[in-house]
Design an enzyme around this catalytic site. Structure first.
Site, PDB file in Angstrom:
ATOM      1  CB  SER A  27      -0.926  -0.001   1.208  1.00 52.61           C
ATOM      2  OG  SER A  27      -0.173  -0.153   2.377  1.00 52.61           O
ATOM      3  CG  HIS A  34      -2.736   0.037  -3.005  1.00 52.44           C
ATOM      4  ND1 HIS A  34      -3.077   1.334  -2.696  1.00 52.44           N
ATOM      5  CD2 HIS A  34      -2.940  -0.677  -1.867  1.00 52.44           C
ATOM      6  CE1 HIS A  34      -3.454   1.396  -1.423  1.00 52.44           C
ATOM      7  NE2 HIS A  34      -3.368   0.184  -0.902  1.00 52.44           N
ATOM      8  CD  GLU A  85      -3.594   4.150  -5.101  1.00 58.84           C
ATOM      9  OE1 GLU A  85      -3.010   3.457  -4.252  1.00 58.84           O
ATOM     10  OE2 GLU A  85      -3.668   5.397  -5.011  1.00 58.84           O
ATOM     11  CG  ASN A 100      -3.050   4.483   1.464  1.00 59.33           C
ATOM     12  OD1 ASN A 100      -4.249   4.685   1.634  1.00 59.33           O
ATOM     13  ND2 ASN A 100      -2.506   3.290   1.513  1.00 59.33           N
TER      14      ASN A 100
END
Ligand code: T1G
Length: 708
Positions: free
Chosen positions: A417, A438, A450, A488
């Site tokens: 991540s 991801h 992602e 993130n």
């Protein structure tokens, strides 16, 4: 006739059949040429003595899939669709609509104005205008309740869902299904039936019995409105849909049409309509990345997943559901058994929810899925996805082993991540075959994927990541390599800003309330309690153990976690969860912990308004999003929007953070950031891209258009 609407006469069983065909690829959108052509065709048929029945049918892949969305926001060009559909319905001879593909929005409204409707079994119908910030604006809110009743019509109009042809038949939206695959023939066959059975002109607008029971039923509409308002979370169009349906029960048809038209024009001018149509087109643009032009995807017939924990089992099930065989690898037999149990638990939940039936559940679990403790079993996989513990050393060691056992040409992906894909790729002799995929938890549910492109990743490997997303019905966003990629990295910024505001005087409950009132399904602290506070605690501990020494404002969260309060899973976190309750209540002890931290830091708390909370929370999001685009981590601002819409609950009717910033005005966002920068220059250094756009009088969408 116009070049997009043709008119031909065929001889039927008992008279001529006028076949009116629409040919406006790719989806027969009801653009101006189509509307003009249909208006002319209806008039011609009305006067045409050679034709007793007309059939309206679409050429190509679908019947009319709706109004032409690209026309919204531009000057209105008559005839508008409601004028066309009223003209069709007013014809004095029977008009049959033959539906195939997806008759959506104005497409279904055109069908509803016909006197009869036949559909291919594979067809779908629906009124998805609500998802575009609109309501059906060509009679859908007035005709559908008359045809199928208020409750059934409200469900379809407010949900915007697609309705299968068999359900449409059951509801009474269509009169018959056709077993064939030729809509034109289906229409002609039904037209012959109309003639043979002397079926009369039947106008939906004249049907009153299905709405009679709802007329004046205050309790019914109060109940509907209450539930719609609760789910709308600030979106306007669902409310307007209900108002228009209610008007259908109270007003004569023509006045109801005017009510609908006025509501449609009002919604057409809203920022929400602008934002939702931005989201609609961004959904499609985000998949158009350079690599797809230069590299065809590699084969995707078999997959392997390394790791059977939460992510590994979720990713495995996402692939099993798509029909992809998966071999899961765990480190030993005991872990392999746990991995299988995790997968079967997800499949059993899918069975319970009706997503799959027992036979499919068993086939997925026993034929498509296998689990092994021997990494050599990845040898046949076209793609290997590592979903092991989020630790660089663990991943590096694993990729050395994957490199030894994966077949040549296999795509090697890490589900990390935030870790550096280039470092991971360097552990293999084939960095060009490595990328990041991801997934978001739960991986068999969340739509965002992602696709993280490493420095050496080949275009066809990236294209394979996008092809996998399509196969899994996920939305792929291309991301460059950096800590946290797109989502993130932005999340970390606005959570940090939330922590700063709490340190300065806000409460977590005020922040959550502000964020929910902005349109999110839940606030960041509610989300943290749901995901588990231990995860964030461990990440922050790793960060501080690595020697990071920036401004730190998470002490209160650390102390909550150190009390063993991890959120819902322990019954207490930032909120208290009474037995069985999932919506927690405020915890006075949390406020005491926060007060103590402020005292230790010598901070005199100040009060925050909801407006200031959101200005700082949102500006942090936008500033980081601008940096991410500036650095090329995201290709375009719309990629940031899509990531935040699909992975982080950003309200879709605001279009995403970058679109919402355009709507507010980048000059206002920059002014906010300048104001906040005075108190915290390090955090609030404005992104250069934002400054440049404001100086040039441009906005984020101008970058999207340049990239198209
Ligand atoms: N208008 C203009 N372009 C459209 C379009 C539309 N309605 N629908 C699709 N396209 C384009 C799309 O941008 C893409 O373009 C290409 O067609 C293929 O689409 C008065 C006001 C029909 C289920 O909301 O749901 O009617 O990227 O990639 O996956 O009350 O398109 O190739 O350049 O999505 O097979 C209501 C929206 C409008 C339906 C097909 N109708 N479309 O899905 O292909 S409002 C909708 C869809 C209205 C009336 C109101 C899907 C689809 P490009 P695609 P797909």
């Amino acid at each position: 006739m116009s070049e997009v609407v043709s008119y031909e006469i065929l001889s039927g069983d008992k008279g001529g059949i006028a076949v009116i065909s629409i040919d406006n690829p790719p989806v027969n959108a009801a653009g101006h040429a189509v509307r003009k052509g249909l208006m002319e065709a209806a008039a011609r048929f009305n006067e045409d003595a050679a034709a007793s029945v007309a059939v309206i049918v679409g050429k190509g892949r679908t019947f009319i899939a709706g109004a032409d969305i690209r026309e919204f926001g531009k000057p209105i060009m008559h005839p508008v669709l409601y004028e066309v559909v009223n003209a069709i319905e007013a014809v004095d001879k029977p008009v049959v609509c033959a539906i195939h593909g997806t008759a959506l929005g104005g497409g279904l409204e055109t069908a509803l104005s016909c006197h009869y409707r036949v559909a291919l079994k594979s067809a779908k119908v629906g009124l998805p205008e609500v998802h575009l910030g609109l309501l059906p604006g060509a009679g859908g809110t007035q005709r559908l309740p008359r045809l199928i009743g208020v409750e059934a019509a409200t469900d379809i109009i407010v949900s915007g869902r697609h309705v299968s042809a068999p359900e449409a038949l059951k509801l009474g939206i269509v009169d018959a299904l056709d077993d064939g695959d030729d809509p034109r023939q289906a229409g002609i066959d039904f037209a012959n039936r109309v003639m043979n059975e002397n079926m009369p002109v039947r106008r939906t607008s004249e049907m009153e019995d299905k709405i009679a029971s709802a007329r004046g039923n205050k309790a019914l509409f109060d109940g509907i409105m209450a539930s719609v308002e609760k789910k709308a979370r600030g979106q306007i169009s669902p409310i307007k849909c209900v108002e228009a349906i209610k008007a259908a029960t109270e007003l004569p048809f023509d006045e109801g049409m005017k009510f609908e038209r006025d509501a449609f024009i009002e919604l057409l001018g809203t920022e929400q309509r602008d934002a939702l149509i931005h989201a609609f087109f961004s959904d499609r643009e985000v998949g158009k990345v350079p690599e797809l032009a230069t590299g065809a995807p590699r084969p995707l017939d078999r997959a392997a997943v390394i790791g059977g924990g939460t992510m590994g089992s979720g990713i495995t099930c996402a692939m099993l559901y798509s029909g992809l065989p998966v071999t899961m690898i765990e480190r030993d037999e005991e872990s392999a058994a746990k991995g299988r149990a995790n997968v079967e638990k997800i499949l059993d939940d899918g069975l319970k929810r009706g997503k799959i039936d027992q036979a499919k559940r068993d086939r997925l679990a026993n034929e498509l899925y296998s689990v092994s403790a021997d990494i050599a079993d990845i040898a046949e996989a076209d793609i290997v996805i590592e979903a092991a513990f989020e630790n660089m050393d663990v991943k590096k060691e694993l990729f050395e082993r994957i490199d030894k056992h994966a077949k040549p040409g296999a795509v090697l992906a890490s589900n990390t991540s935030y870790l550096n894909i280039d470092e991971i790729a360097a552990m293999t002799g084939r960095p060009q075959d490595v990328l990041g995929l991801h997934f978001f938890s739960p991986a068999h549910v969340m739509k965002l994927l992602e696709v993280v492109v490493g420095a050496k990743t080949l275009p066809d490997v990236t294209a394979t990541g996008f092809a996998l997303a399509k196969k899994l019905r996920k939305t792929a966003v291309r991301a460059g390599v950096c800590d946290g990629f797109i989502g993130n990295r932005i999340l970390e910024r606005y959570l940090t800003q939330a922590a700063y505001m709490i340190e300065e005087g806000a409460s977590p409950y005020e922040i959550d309330k502000a964020v929910v009132n902005f349109g999110y399904p839940m606030g960041p602290h509610q989300m943290g309690d749901l995901a588990g506070l231990d995860i964030g605690y461990a990440n922050r501990k790793r960060l501080r153990d690595s020697g990071w020494n920036g401004r730190y404002a998470h002490e209160h969260m650390d102390r909550i976690a150190e009390l063993g309060r991890f959120g819902q899973k322990t019954g207490r976190g930032v909120y208290i969860y009474d037995q069985g309750s999932r919506s927690g209540r405020e915890d006075p002890e949390v406020l005491e912990i926060i007060d103590r931290v402020r005292e230790e830091k010598g901070i005199e708390p100040k009060t925050f308004t909801e407006e200031e909370i959101m200005r700082r929370y949102f500006a942090a999001m936008v500033n980081e999003g601008a940096r991410i685009v500036e650095e090329g981590i995201a290709l375009r601002p719309l990629d940031v929007d899509i990531a935040m819409l699909y992975g982080y609950g950003f309200p879709r009717w605001r279009g995403g953070p970058m679109k919402q910033a355009d709507i507010i005005g980048l000059d206002k966002i920059l002014a906010d950031i300048r104001e906040f920068e005075e108190n915290d220059p390090e955090f609030w250094r404005p992104a250069k891209l934002l400054v440049d756009l404001v100086e040039r009088g441009e906005n984020f969408d101008s970058l999207n258009k340049k990239a198209a």
